[in-house]
Scaffold this motif. Sequence first.
Motif, short mmCIF file in Angstrom:
data_model
loop_
_atom_site.label_atom_id
_atom_site.label_comp_id
_atom_site.label_asym_id
_atom_site.label_seq_id
_atom_site.Cartn_x
_atom_site.Cartn_y
_atom_site.Cartn_z
N GLY A 3 -17.44 4.64 -7.17
CA GLY A 3 -16.03 4.31 -6.94
C GLY A 3 -15.30 5.32 -6.07
O GLY A 3 -15.87 6.33 -5.65
N GLU A 40 -4.59 5.44 -6.28
CA GLU A 40 -5.32 4.20 -6.45
C GLU A 40 -6.79 4.53 -6.70
O GLU A 40 -7.35 5.43 -6.07
CB GLU A 40 -5.19 3.35 -5.18
CG GLU A 40 -5.84 1.99 -5.28
CD GLU A 40 -5.72 1.16 -4.00
OE1 GLU A 40 -6.11 -0.01 -4.05
OE2 GLU A 40 -5.26 1.70 -2.97
N THR A 41 -7.39 3.84 -7.66
CA THR A 41 -8.84 3.98 -7.84
C THR A 41 -9.45 2.61 -7.57
O THR A 41 -8.86 1.58 -7.90
CB THR A 41 -9.23 4.47 -9.26
OG1 THR A 41 -8.93 3.44 -10.21
CG2 THR A 41 -8.51 5.74 -9.63
N ARG A 42 -10.64 2.63 -6.98
CA ARG A 42 -11.34 1.38 -6.72
C ARG A 42 -12.73 1.46 -7.34
O ARG A 42 -13.51 2.34 -6.98
CB ARG A 42 -11.46 1.14 -5.20
CG ARG A 42 -10.11 0.96 -4.52
CD ARG A 42 -10.27 0.79 -3.02
NE ARG A 42 -8.95 0.78 -2.36
CZ ARG A 42 -8.78 0.95 -1.06
NH1 ARG A 42 -9.83 1.15 -0.26
NH2 ARG A 42 -7.56 0.93 -0.53
N LYS A 43 -12.96 0.55 -8.28
CA LYS A 43 -14.27 0.47 -8.95
C LYS A 43 -14.74 1.83 -9.49
O LYS A 43 -15.91 2.19 -9.38
CB LYS A 43 -15.34 -0.08 -7.98
CG LYS A 43 -15.01 -1.45 -7.42
CD LYS A 43 -15.33 -2.53 -8.43
CE LYS A 43 -15.04 -3.92 -7.89
NZ LYS A 43 -14.50 -4.82 -8.92
N ASP A 57 -9.91 -0.20 -11.62
CA ASP A 57 -9.00 -0.29 -10.46
C ASP A 57 -7.60 0.04 -10.96
O ASP A 57 -6.90 -0.82 -11.49
CB ASP A 57 -9.01 -1.72 -9.87
CG ASP A 57 -10.33 -2.09 -9.24
OD1 ASP A 57 -11.07 -1.17 -8.83
OD2 ASP A 57 -10.64 -3.30 -9.17
N ARG A 89 0.81 -1.22 0.00
CA ARG A 89 0.00 0.00 0.00
C ARG A 89 0.85 1.28 0.00
O ARG A 89 0.52 2.26 -0.65
CB ARG A 89 -0.92 0.03 1.23
CG ARG A 89 -2.14 -0.87 1.07
CD ARG A 89 -3.28 -0.10 0.42
NE ARG A 89 -4.42 -0.97 0.18
CZ ARG A 89 -4.65 -1.61 -0.95
NH1 ARG A 89 -3.81 -1.51 -1.95
NH2 ARG A 89 -5.73 -2.36 -1.10
N ARG A 123 -3.76 1.42 -10.26
CA ARG A 123 -2.81 1.50 -9.15
C ARG A 123 -1.49 2.06 -9.69
O ARG A 123 -0.82 1.41 -10.49
CB ARG A 123 -2.60 0.13 -8.53
CG ARG A 123 -3.91 -0.48 -8.05
CD ARG A 123 -3.77 -1.93 -7.66
NE ARG A 123 -3.38 -2.05 -6.26
CZ ARG A 123 -2.85 -3.15 -5.73
NH1 ARG A 123 -2.61 -4.19 -6.48
NH2 ARG A 123 -2.56 -3.19 -4.45
N ASP A 162 -15.77 0.44 -13.68
CA ASP A 162 -15.10 -0.36 -12.63
C ASP A 162 -13.58 -0.40 -12.78
O ASP A 162 -12.98 -1.48 -12.79
CB ASP A 162 -15.65 -1.80 -12.62
CG ASP A 162 -16.97 -1.88 -11.89
OD1 ASP A 162 -17.39 -0.85 -11.31
OD2 ASP A 162 -17.59 -2.95 -11.91
#
Length: 258
Positions: A62, A9-12, A27, A3, A29, A25
């Motif tokens: 997201g 970082e993107t999530r969904k 993700d 981490r 990194r 969606d």
Amino acid sequence: MHRDELILETRKLAKSFRGFTAVNDVDLRVRRGSIHALIGPNGAGKTTCFNLLTKFLVPTAGTILFNGIDITHERPAQIARRGVIRSFQISAVFPHLTVLENVRIGLQRQMGSAFRFWRSERSLDALNARALELLDQVGVADFADTVTVNLSYGRKRALEIATTLAMEPELMLLDEPTQGMGHEDVDRVTQLIKKVSAGRTILMVEHNMSVVSSIADRITVLQRGAILSEGPYAEVSTDPRVMEAYMGTTDAELHGAH
């Protein structure tokens, strides 16, 4: 990936326009200290993705994390203060000011003194010295007194990098930095991006595969708003799904031909 190594970082992450899903969606990194390229055929959602990251657009769903902090609902100015700075919006440069004056405005913005035109001559001199340093870094110091409108296209781009550096970005977003350039300018700007990447992270949208293959540490391929493939260039460029996605262009384009 640990981490702490992630700067962004993107999530969904998702964005829909009237029922059309432009980003689906995702993700993403981005590793701290890397040059990360976002590529994909036209209409893949790259620009929408960039606009979500810089808060020009609000995500439909997201989360966006910068240095582990949720910035999903922050405004563009807040994101910029955190050190997420987007370059290559041509409008960032004032055409009728000199090259030096343009960078100085970037420095004044960084100091929060853009409107303090009454500042003493001495403090302006200090800004001039720093502005010249930045111009030197991007190779346009000789053009410091040139009115910006008279610069060549490639040098305008170098100036934009200097004004972006003036804002002290921790994460620099470059939107198609070599678009519309001749071969010589492309090479010059590519080397410049490599040079200024020292000590910072760069996320770039780029069409030119020879640029991507020569400087990107990691590549994310988008297709129809979703991540199709991710990894180093050698891996991504031989991925059958990626080659198929690019069949609309040519195999040669994917493998770096001009």
